[in-house]
Enzyme design. Structure first.
Site, PDB file in Angstrom:
ATOM      1  N   ILE A   1      44.415   7.187  57.634  1.00 24.50           N
ATOM      2  CA  ILE A   1      44.449   8.526  58.601  1.00 24.50           C
ATOM      3  C   ILE A   1      45.636   8.216  59.482  1.00 24.50           C
ATOM      4  O   ILE A   1      45.780   7.568  60.366  1.00 24.50           O
ATOM      5  CB  ILE A   1      43.083   8.699  59.503  1.00 24.50           C
ATOM      6  CG1 ILE A   1      42.236   8.676  58.541  1.00 24.50           C
ATOM      7  CG2 ILE A   1      43.411   9.933  60.594  1.00 24.50           C
ATOM      8  CD1 ILE A   1      40.654   8.886  59.148  1.00 24.50           C
ATOM      9  N   PRO A   2      46.609   8.710  59.247  1.00 22.82           N
ATOM     10  CA  PRO A   2      48.059   8.622  59.584  1.00 22.82           C
ATOM     11  C   PRO A   2      48.472   8.800  61.131  1.00 22.82           C
ATOM     12  O   PRO A   2      49.090   9.624  61.470  1.00 22.82           O
ATOM     13  CB  PRO A   2      49.099   9.117  58.997  1.00 22.82           C
ATOM     14  CG  PRO A   2      48.471  10.298  58.271  1.00 22.82           C
ATOM     15  CD  PRO A   2      46.994  10.104  58.359  1.00 22.82           C
ATOM     16  N   CYS A   3      47.503   8.208  62.023  1.00 20.55           N
ATOM     17  CA  CYS A   3      47.815   8.469  63.451  1.00 20.55           C
ATOM     18  C   CYS A   3      49.373   8.117  63.849  1.00 20.55           C
ATOM     19  O   CYS A   3      49.458   8.699  64.997  1.00 20.55           O
ATOM     20  CB  CYS A   3      46.443   7.587  64.462  1.00 20.55           C
ATOM     21  SG  CYS A   3      46.687   5.989  64.020  1.00 20.55           S
ATOM     22  N   HIS A   4      50.018   7.394  63.297  1.00 21.51           N
ATOM     23  CA  HIS A   4      51.273   6.952  63.647  1.00 21.51           C
ATOM     24  C   HIS A   4      52.096   8.411  63.829  1.00 21.51           C
ATOM     25  O   HIS A   4      53.253   8.583  64.431  1.00 21.51           O
ATOM     26  CB  HIS A   4      51.985   5.903  62.919  1.00 21.51           C
ATOM     27  CG  HIS A   4      52.302   6.455  61.443  1.00 21.51           C
ATOM     28  ND1 HIS A   4      51.263   6.288  60.430  1.00 21.51           N
ATOM     29  CD2 HIS A   4      53.145   6.984  60.825  1.00 21.51           C
ATOM     30  CE1 HIS A   4      51.756   6.634  59.225  1.00 21.51           C
ATOM     31  NE2 HIS A   4      52.700   6.980  59.488  1.00 21.51           N
TER      32      HIS A   4
END
Length: 184
Positions: A143-146
């Site tokens: 889950i690419p929160c970046h």
């Protein structure tokens, strides 16, 4: 009736860009957490991946596919497929799960603001809530929160550190520019 004991195992992947450790349970193949960090400064890291478990025969094909997906993210810039059924999301509220789902749909090389995500989940005044949810995201990369940034375009925070967030975003943009990845 015999109960099966879960065994905590670790999958570790090291790249010049990041080190990621996935903690998961066998035999139910639930991912408990992903820990991501930048490599130590001035240390050369060669690519490697390891599975640390006492019984590799119990690892499901789905988990192996996830490991390969993380490898392909680094090696080829490809989107990581989110294995929702393998993630332990019970500790998140419904609104938090919706935010995580919205973030998982941000394509490689693109970003969205905390406000964009708040609007996407029909809570337009929840930007701070989105920031807190991203801060508690236990599944970075998957889950690419970046890819979530501040409305003013600045990076904001990241569990692996702001430098790693910047490096991941630059890497993804380079992949797109070189046609190394696809948009999911």
């Amino acid at each position: 009736m015999k109960t099966t004991q879960n065994e905590l195992s670790v999958f570790s992947i090291q790249t010049p860009l990041f080190t990621a450790n996935l903690l998961y349970l066998i035999p139910n193949n639930k991912i408990i957490k992903i820990i991501i960090e930048s490599p130590k400064k001035n240390k050369t890291i060669n690519f490697s991946k390891k599975i640390l478990t006492t019984n590799k025969n119990k690892i499901s094909d789905v988990l192996i596919n996830l490991f390969d997906s993380i490898y392909m993210y680094y090696e080829k810039g490809k989107l990581i497929t989110v294995p929702w059924d393998m993630l332990e999301l019970n500790s998140f509220t419904k609104l938090q799960r919706n935010a995580l789902l919205a973030v998982s749909n941000i394509p490689i090389g693109k970003t969205k603001s905390y406000k964009d995500i708040a609007i996407a989940i029909d809570s337009p005044k929840a930007s701070r809530f989105i920031g807190n949810t991203m801060a508690n995201n236990i599944y970075p990369l998957i889950i690419p929160c970046h890819r979530v940034i501040k409305s003013d375009g600045s990076l904001g925070n990241f569990g692996g550190g702001v430098d790693l967030k910047k490096n991941l975003l630059e890497y993804e943009k380079t992949c797109l520019k070189n046609n190394k990845s696809y948009l999911g």
